[in-house]
Design a protein around this motif. Structure first.
Motif, PDB file in Angstrom:
ATOM      1  N   HIS A 185     -18.920  18.093 -20.181  1.00  0.00           N
ATOM      2  CA  HIS A 185     -17.545  18.334 -19.743  1.00  0.00           C
ATOM      3  C   HIS A 185     -17.503  19.281 -18.537  1.00  0.00           C
ATOM      4  O   HIS A 185     -16.768  19.058 -17.590  1.00  0.00           O
ATOM      5  CB  HIS A 185     -16.683  18.889 -20.873  1.00  0.00           C
ATOM      6  CG  HIS A 185     -15.235  18.912 -20.525  1.00  0.00           C
ATOM      7  ND1 HIS A 185     -14.443  17.782 -20.590  1.00  0.00           N
ATOM      8  CD2 HIS A 185     -14.434  19.900 -20.077  1.00  0.00           C
ATOM      9  CE1 HIS A 185     -13.217  18.077 -20.206  1.00  0.00           C
ATOM     10  NE2 HIS A 185     -13.182  19.361 -19.886  1.00  0.00           N
ATOM     11  N   GLN A 205     -15.814  10.975 -26.019  1.00  0.00           N
ATOM     12  CA  GLN A 205     -16.197  12.381 -25.871  1.00  0.00           C
ATOM     13  C   GLN A 205     -14.956  13.211 -25.598  1.00  0.00           C
ATOM     14  O   GLN A 205     -14.032  12.760 -24.904  1.00  0.00           O
ATOM     15  CB  GLN A 205     -17.156  12.548 -24.687  1.00  0.00           C
ATOM     16  CG  GLN A 205     -18.584  12.204 -25.022  1.00  0.00           C
ATOM     17  CD  GLN A 205     -19.505  12.615 -23.886  1.00  0.00           C
ATOM     18  OE1 GLN A 205     -19.974  11.781 -23.134  1.00  0.00           O
ATOM     19  NE2 GLN A 205     -19.738  13.918 -23.769  1.00  0.00           N
ATOM     20  N   SER A 206     -14.975  14.421 -26.122  1.00  0.00           N
ATOM     21  CA  SER A 206     -13.916  15.379 -25.809  1.00  0.00           C
ATOM     22  C   SER A 206     -14.540  16.474 -24.962  1.00  0.00           C
ATOM     23  O   SER A 206     -15.511  16.233 -24.254  1.00  0.00           O
ATOM     24  CB  SER A 206     -13.316  15.920 -27.103  1.00  0.00           C
ATOM     25  OG  SER A 206     -14.308  16.623 -27.823  1.00  0.00           O
ATOM     26  N   LEU A 207     -13.993  17.683 -25.047  1.00  0.00           N
ATOM     27  CA  LEU A 207     -14.585  18.776 -24.277  1.00  0.00           C
ATOM     28  C   LEU A 207     -15.886  19.228 -24.948  1.00  0.00           C
ATOM     29  O   LEU A 207     -16.913  19.330 -24.309  1.00  0.00           O
ATOM     30  CB  LEU A 207     -13.571  19.919 -24.190  1.00  0.00           C
ATOM     31  CG  LEU A 207     -13.787  21.029 -23.171  1.00  0.00           C
ATOM     32  CD1 LEU A 207     -12.484  21.778 -22.926  1.00  0.00           C
ATOM     33  CD2 LEU A 207     -14.842  21.996 -23.618  1.00  0.00           C
ATOM     34  N   GLY A 256      -1.660  18.473 -17.114  1.00  0.00           N
ATOM     35  CA  GLY A 256      -2.476  19.686 -17.203  1.00  0.00           C
ATOM     36  C   GLY A 256      -2.628  20.102 -18.643  1.00  0.00           C
ATOM     37  O   GLY A 256      -3.726  20.249 -19.159  1.00  0.00           O
ATOM     38  N   SER A 257      -1.506  20.287 -19.294  1.00  0.00           N
ATOM     39  CA  SER A 257      -1.529  20.559 -20.716  1.00  0.00           C
ATOM     40  C   SER A 257      -1.594  19.187 -21.377  1.00  0.00           C
ATOM     41  O   SER A 257      -0.650  18.398 -21.291  1.00  0.00           O
ATOM     42  CB  SER A 257      -0.244  21.291 -21.094  1.00  0.00           C
ATOM     43  OG  SER A 257      -0.183  21.471 -22.479  1.00  0.00           O
ATOM     44  N   VAL A 258      -2.720  18.885 -22.010  1.00  0.00           N
ATOM     45  CA  VAL A 258      -2.933  17.507 -22.437  1.00  0.00           C
ATOM     46  C   VAL A 258      -1.857  17.038 -23.427  1.00  0.00           C
ATOM     47  O   VAL A 258      -1.347  17.817 -24.214  1.00  0.00           O
ATOM     48  CB  VAL A 258      -4.353  17.270 -23.009  1.00  0.00           C
ATOM     49  CG1 VAL A 258      -5.416  17.467 -21.941  1.00  0.00           C
ATOM     50  CG2 VAL A 258      -4.621  18.163 -24.216  1.00  0.00           C
ATOM     51  N   GLY A 313      -6.840  10.585 -22.111  1.00  0.00           N
ATOM     52  CA  GLY A 313      -8.169  10.851 -22.667  1.00  0.00           C
ATOM     53  C   GLY A 313      -8.158  10.531 -24.149  1.00  0.00           C
ATOM     54  O   GLY A 313      -7.132  10.686 -24.817  1.00  0.00           O
ATOM     55  N   ALA A 338      -9.607  12.103 -26.564  1.00  0.00           N
ATOM     56  CA  ALA A 338      -9.378  13.310 -27.354  1.00  0.00           C
ATOM     57  C   ALA A 338      -7.960  13.850 -27.120  1.00  0.00           C
ATOM     58  O   ALA A 338      -7.408  14.549 -27.969  1.00  0.00           O
ATOM     59  CB  ALA A 338     -10.414  14.378 -27.009  1.00  0.00           C
ATOM     60  N   LYS A 367     -18.459   8.832 -20.452  1.00  0.00           N
ATOM     61  CA  LYS A 367     -18.091  10.041 -19.704  1.00  0.00           C
ATOM     62  C   LYS A 367     -19.216  10.385 -18.725  1.00  0.00           C
ATOM     63  O   LYS A 367     -20.381  10.453 -19.112  1.00  0.00           O
ATOM     64  CB  LYS A 367     -17.839  11.180 -20.696  1.00  0.00           C
ATOM     65  CG  LYS A 367     -17.187  12.404 -20.072  1.00  0.00           C
ATOM     66  CD  LYS A 367     -16.549  13.283 -21.142  1.00  0.00           C
ATOM     67  CE  LYS A 367     -16.149  14.629 -20.559  1.00  0.00           C
ATOM     68  NZ  LYS A 367     -15.396  15.447 -21.517  1.00  0.00           N
ATOM     69  N   SER A 416     -15.371  13.816 -16.493  1.00  0.00           N
ATOM     70  CA  SER A 416     -14.084  13.225 -16.868  1.00  0.00           C
ATOM     71  C   SER A 416     -13.561  12.301 -15.791  1.00  0.00           C
ATOM     72  O   SER A 416     -12.953  11.271 -16.079  1.00  0.00           O
ATOM     73  CB  SER A 416     -13.047  14.329 -17.080  1.00  0.00           C
ATOM     74  OG  SER A 416     -13.280  14.990 -18.272  1.00  0.00           O
ATOM     75  N   ASP A 474      -8.781   6.198 -22.128  1.00  0.00           N
ATOM     76  CA  ASP A 474     -10.130   6.280 -21.582  1.00  0.00           C
ATOM     77  C   ASP A 474     -11.062   6.578 -22.760  1.00  0.00           C
ATOM     78  O   ASP A 474     -11.305   7.729 -23.103  1.00  0.00           O
ATOM     79  CB  ASP A 474     -10.108   7.427 -20.549  1.00  0.00           C
ATOM     80  CG  ASP A 474     -11.470   7.771 -19.999  1.00  0.00           C
ATOM     81  OD1 ASP A 474     -12.419   7.008 -20.236  1.00  0.00           O
ATOM     82  OD2 ASP A 474     -11.567   8.807 -19.315  1.00  0.00           O
ATOM     83  N   LYS A 495      -4.560  11.520 -16.354  1.00  0.00           N
ATOM     84  CA  LYS A 495      -5.283  12.479 -17.208  1.00  0.00           C
ATOM     85  C   LYS A 495      -5.663  13.705 -16.370  1.00  0.00           C
ATOM     86  O   LYS A 495      -6.226  13.545 -15.266  1.00  0.00           O
ATOM     87  CB  LYS A 495      -6.546  11.777 -17.739  1.00  0.00           C
ATOM     88  CG  LYS A 495      -7.424  12.593 -18.635  1.00  0.00           C
ATOM     89  CD  LYS A 495      -8.682  11.824 -19.032  1.00  0.00           C
ATOM     90  CE  LYS A 495      -9.719  11.821 -17.900  1.00  0.00           C
ATOM     91  NZ  LYS A 495     -11.055  11.350 -18.323  1.00  0.00           N
ATOM     92  N   HIS A 529      -7.955  15.916 -15.968  1.00  0.00           N
ATOM     93  CA  HIS A 529      -9.266  16.099 -15.334  1.00  0.00           C
ATOM     94  C   HIS A 529      -9.669  14.951 -14.424  1.00  0.00           C
ATOM     95  O   HIS A 529     -10.755  14.972 -13.848  1.00  0.00           O
ATOM     96  CB  HIS A 529     -10.339  16.348 -16.401  1.00  0.00           C
ATOM     97  CG  HIS A 529     -10.232  17.719 -16.971  1.00  0.00           C
ATOM     98  ND1 HIS A 529      -9.557  17.981 -18.135  1.00  0.00           N
ATOM     99  CD2 HIS A 529     -10.659  18.909 -16.495  1.00  0.00           C
ATOM    100  CE1 HIS A 529      -9.595  19.277 -18.363  1.00  0.00           C
ATOM    101  NE2 HIS A 529     -10.250  19.864 -17.390  1.00  0.00           N
TER     102      HIS A 529
HETATM  103  C1  LIG Z   1      -2.884  21.595 -24.465  1.00  0.00           C
HETATM  104  C2  LIG Z   1      -4.281  21.694 -23.941  1.00  0.00           C
HETATM  105  N1  LIG Z   1      -5.252  22.175 -24.733  1.00  0.00           N
HETATM  106  C3  LIG Z   1      -6.528  22.267 -24.278  1.00  0.00           C
HETATM  107  C4  LIG Z   1      -6.843  21.882 -23.019  1.00  0.00           C
HETATM  108  C5  LIG Z   1      -8.280  22.008 -22.540  1.00  0.00           C
HETATM  109  N2  LIG Z   1      -8.885  20.649 -22.429  1.00  0.00           N
HETATM  110  C6  LIG Z   1      -8.897  20.023 -21.277  1.00  0.00           C
HETATM  111  S1  LIG Z   1      -9.608  18.515 -21.376  1.00  0.00           S
HETATM  112  C7  LIG Z   1      -9.935  18.683 -23.004  1.00  0.00           C
HETATM  113  C8  LIG Z   1     -10.624  17.595 -23.760  1.00  0.00           C
HETATM  114  C9  LIG Z   1     -10.424  16.311 -23.129  1.00  0.00           C
HETATM  115  O1  LIG Z   1     -11.045  15.263 -23.802  1.00  0.00           O
HETATM  116  P1  LIG Z   1     -10.529  13.809 -23.454  1.00  0.00           P
HETATM  117  O2  LIG Z   1      -9.052  13.775 -23.540  1.00  0.00           O
HETATM  118  O3  LIG Z   1     -11.283  12.863 -24.298  1.00  0.00           O
HETATM  119  O4  LIG Z   1     -10.872  13.619 -21.915  1.00  0.00           O
HETATM  120  P2  LIG Z   1     -12.337  13.505 -21.274  1.00  0.00           P
HETATM  121  O5  LIG Z   1     -12.884  14.883 -21.192  1.00  0.00           O
HETATM  122  O6  LIG Z   1     -13.123  12.617 -22.153  1.00  0.00           O
HETATM  123  O7  LIG Z   1     -12.133  12.968 -19.930  1.00  0.00           O
HETATM  124  C10 LIG Z   1      -9.472  19.910 -23.440  1.00  0.00           C
HETATM  125  C11 LIG Z   1      -9.603  20.385 -24.829  1.00  0.00           C
HETATM  126  C12 LIG Z   1      -5.788  21.397 -22.210  1.00  0.00           C
HETATM  127  N3  LIG Z   1      -5.985  21.016 -20.941  1.00  0.00           N
HETATM  128  N4  LIG Z   1      -4.532  21.292 -22.696  1.00  0.00           N
END
Ligand SMILES: Cc1ncc(C[n+]2csc(CCOP(=O)(O)OP(=O)(O)O)c2C)c(N)n1
Ligand SMILES: [Mg+2]
Length: 793
Positions: A336, A192-194, A121-123, A159, A161, A323, A47, A188, A72, A74
């Protein structure tokens, strides 16, 4: 700022260094730092790589000191690496990434040392935070408080996703309503997601959606290498192939490398002519470099895209990325949580001319002259104003908040009366209060305040009903001076708005005192955003009303049960549930000061405030509030009736059930003369005080300090029983028995509600005087207590 070759070369070198440092940070945490048990890094390396170039473009060239960024989650190692290059992050903290007191896994305003603008942190939440921060900046500007500071752009690195999170859509709609400006979201787009590769064509949905809400959309898909290749003979076919390649296939080929790309390209578009020659002119490595040269990984393309924006409309950049780019895991669907092996890292280190033992050296392995790099970093515009945390002086809070008293009132009514008095006056406090509500302004009693202080909008908008002389109790005049921000129904937006308003002192250097209102049960709807706001130490007051089963006829869908427990458990939030309006006035006064107090350890620090209020109108106690009572109300409890020397039963109540508690004590008093009645205004503060006193006594043996609740209960004998009662979950007060070892009967609500009158429901749930008396009887010996009427079935 030019995009001349030397400058681009410098920026690209720094971006490579950022990729290295962020990867090394993660590697170090997993493979080098001893005792990494449980600290394995997941979800960072791939990420982070995805955003290293885009963030380098922003931080090293595009951003200005007044701009603010939500990164973001991560990509936290990328952020820390950039700050390390600036000299704002220490090697020690990077070596200790994700460790105790080390650099945080997700950028944190409160825990990191390197000037995080917004925690993430919490996306989804950091993304919306930038939007609301921009609205707050507009509010500060419209009120004439920006002085000569330039407007900042609020930027989120998102991100693809992450865009699934619903709160982002809610924010977009709100932004459109409020004429959003100065906001950039950079997606970004690594597809890809997780868990997986995202759906084909998602970008088109994003584009249509953003345009629909009035945003500009800039798609940065091809880097300069690609653009040059497209201009070669056969380039058109290559471009078509790239455009048509499914996301999964592109990702898989990126993982497999140049040879795999070659085979697929030849099979699909090879023509024994210009296309084949275009492919054959490149080695496998060159072909992979070409196919990985998506816009997001190309410094020149990103700088160009950012610098082309010469207006303040909101912009969504969709930057194509891979990614894990540049790392052996690039493109792999499982990357991931992917980590590089020690051997892979060794190889990569050597390829970058980084000597063993010099991995942390800032410019190690770069071809550029270190002095030039140093000079370049020192001149980066983003850094010119030094540290970015601003401060604002405290706003004076009057010694007392007045209200127009009445014999019978509800706390919700009192809340409206107190704000009405503030609105009538001309204190500085009143001028800095901003109220906001998700379409429940009138029904939470903010009407009088809004009538006097007006609604906020960048442009005047008069109340047409008023102009047409249609009678209404409410005047809805919008103006740039207004002090109420009316939101749509989304509670997530309310809390993120409070989060943004509540950081204004730190972001804009101008203090606002936000007060939000909503129905108590819908706190749960916005809970993650509330938690988020508290986590980043935003300061606000939230009045949640109505609450509990006092909202009797509304039934189970509108009655709250768990919120008092949220009030206890939520860090950074002091929670109160007063019964009487004089208590509320004291609490709000304390609250406005608490919201401005520096954060600190435990009880001493400031924070936000939650008022759980009710529409139940109850008879008010007539009394002067002296200094002792004032103090006790804010500490969380006082004796409404002091226990006598032979007290064997205490009734401890919170909130709107005061009349039942008082009534029960009256009956119990006939046979137990020394019965005590404890009014609890804040189970949260009482509990917090009790736990911190115990900790203090443990930590510093010999210290005699007692908490407020320990002092209050000190006169009781161990045999004294305590009945607790609250219109909410009984566990809120059930712990009182542990303070001094008294037996407790905890009354409250544990099951979804019914419709009915308050009396019906208090009887049904066992919160009425009879239930309190029954509970008291079960805790005492001696003659039965007379019940005032027969228990209904
Ligand atoms: C509210 C919430 N749900 C689940 C997660 C766990 N989580 C972290 S990153 C991610 C997927 C991220 O995908 P993307 O946004 O595309 O970022 P990338 O991995 O491609 O950098 C998830 C499900 C989180 N951090 N926050
Ligand atoms: Mg992604």
């Amino acid at each position: 700022m030019g995009t001349d070759a030397a400058r681009l070369e410098m920026l690209s070198a720094l971006a490579r260094k950022v990729l290295w440092l962020s990867s090394w940070t993660i590697h170090h945490a997993n493979h080098i730092r001893p005792n990494t048990d449980g600290l394995k890094v997941g979800g960072h390396q791939a990420s982070s790589a995805s955003l290293a170039n885009i963030m380098s473009a922003l931080y090293f060239s595009v951003l200005r000191p007044q701009d603010r960024v939500a990164v973001k989650p991560h990509a936290s190692p990328v952020f820390h690496a950039i700050q390390y290059l600036f000299g704002h992050q220490t090697r020690d903290k990077l070596e200790n990434f994700r460790g105790y007191k080390g650099a945080q896994s997700y950028p944190s305003r409160t825990k990191d040392v390197d000037d995080v603008d917004f925690s993430t942190g919490s996306v989804g939440l950091g993304v919306a935070q930038t939007l609301f921060s921009s609205l707050v900046q507009d509010y500060v500007k419209a009120h004439g408080w920006m002085k000569d500071r330039p407007e900042g752009r609020m930027i989120a690195l998102v991100g693809d996703a992450e865009m699934d999170e619903g709160n982002i859509f809610e924010a977009l709609l709100e932004g459109w309503k409020q004429s959003l400006r100065n906001t950039w979201w950079v997606v970004d787009y690594n597809r890809q997601s997780l868990d997986a590769v995202v759906r084909e064509g998602l970008w088109a949905k994003f584009e249509a959606m953003f345009r629909n809400f009035g945003w500009d959309v800039v798609i940065v898909k091809y880097g300069k290498l690609m653009q040059a290749a497209f201009a070669e003979p056969g380039g058109e076919a290559l471009k078509r192939w790239i455009d048509n390649c499914p996301n999964q296939m592109y990702a898989a080929l990126c993982f497999q490398g140049g040879a795999a790309f070659r085979k697929h390209l030849q099979d699909d578009i090879g023509d024994q002519g210009p296309v084949s020659q275009l492919i054959d002119r490149r080695s496998d490595d060159e072909l992979l470099a070409l196919m990985s040269n998506l816009g997001g990984h190309d410094m020149a393309s990103m700088i160009e895209a950012f610098e082309a924006i010469d207006h303040d409309r909101p912009v969504c950049f969709i930057a194509y990325t891979i990614k894990g780019v540049g790392l052996p895991m690039q493109g792999h669907k499982d990357n991931h949580a992917g980590l590089m092996t020690v051997a892979q890292m060794e190889k990569w280190r050597a390829a970058q001319n980084i000597r063993p033992g010099h991995e942390w050296d800032r410019f190690e392995g770069l071809a550029q002259d270190p002095a030039k790099l140093e000079a370049f970093l020192a001149a980066v515009p983003f850094n010119q104003d030094g540290r970015r945390r601003l401060t604002a002086p405290e706003i004076e809070v009057p010694r007392e908040l007045a209200f127009k008293p009445a014999a019978q009132m509800s706390t919700q009514q009192g809340f409206g009366l107190i704000l009405n008095e503030l609105a009538r006056g001309d204190t500085e406090l009143a001028s800095r209060i901003v109220t906001t509500s998700p379409d429940v302004t009138v029904s939470t009693n903010l009407g009088a305040w809004v009538n006097r202080r007006g609604l906020f909008a960048k442009a005047e908008n008069h109340d047409l009903f008023r102009q047409e002389k249609i009678p209404s109790a409410y005047t809805w005049e919008f103006s740039p001076n207004g002090q109420h921000i009316e939101l749509g129904i989304a509670e997530m937006n309310l809390f993120i708005m409070l989060s943004a308003l509540g950081l204004s002192h730190s972001i804009n250097g101008e203090r606002l005192l936000p007060v939000g209102t909503l129905y108590d049960p819908f706190i749960e709807r916005g809970l993650d955003a509330l938690n988020y706001a508290c986590y980043q130490d935003a300061r606000f007051m939230v009045a949640a009303t109505p609450s509990g089963i006092t909202l009797a006829p509304e039934g189970g869908a509108h009655q709250s049960i768990a919120t008092p427990l949220i009030g206890i458990a939520q860090d950074g939030l002091a929670s109160f549930e007063p019964a009487f309006v004089d208590e509320l006035a004291v609490i709000m006064r304390w609250g406005f000061a608490h919201m401005q107090r520096e954060s600190g350890q435990g009880e001493q620090g400031g924070g936000s405030v939650y008022l759980r209020l009710s529409t139940r109108s109850i008879e008010q106690v007539q009394r002067p509030v002296n200094a002792v009572l004032h103090h006790e109300i804010t500490e969380g409890a006082y004796w409404l009736r002091k226990p006598g020397p032979n007290c064997d039963i205490v009734i401890a109540y919170t909130g709107a059930v005061a009349p039942e508690a008082i009534e029960a004590v009256g009956f119990i008093g006939e046979s137990h003369r020394d019965v005590g009645l404890l009014a609890i205004t804040s189970a949260d503060r009482l509990h917090a005080g009790w736990t911190s006193a115990r900790k203090l006594r443990r930590d510093r043996r010999g210290v005699q300090y007692l908490s407020h609740i320990e002092n209050l209960l000190a006169p009781l004998s161990r045999d004294c029983g305590i009945v607790t009662v609250i219109d909410g979950h009984p566990a809120t007060l059930g712990w009182l028995g542990s303070v001094r070892g008294n037996r407790v009967e905890a009354l409250g609500v544990e099951r979804f509600g019914q419709t009915g009158t308050i009396d019906d429901l208090y009887r049904h749930y066992g919160l009425d005087a009879n239930a309190i008396i029954d509970a008291a009887e079960s805790l005492t010996v001696g003659a039965p207590i007379r019940h005032h009427r027969k228990l209904a079935v």
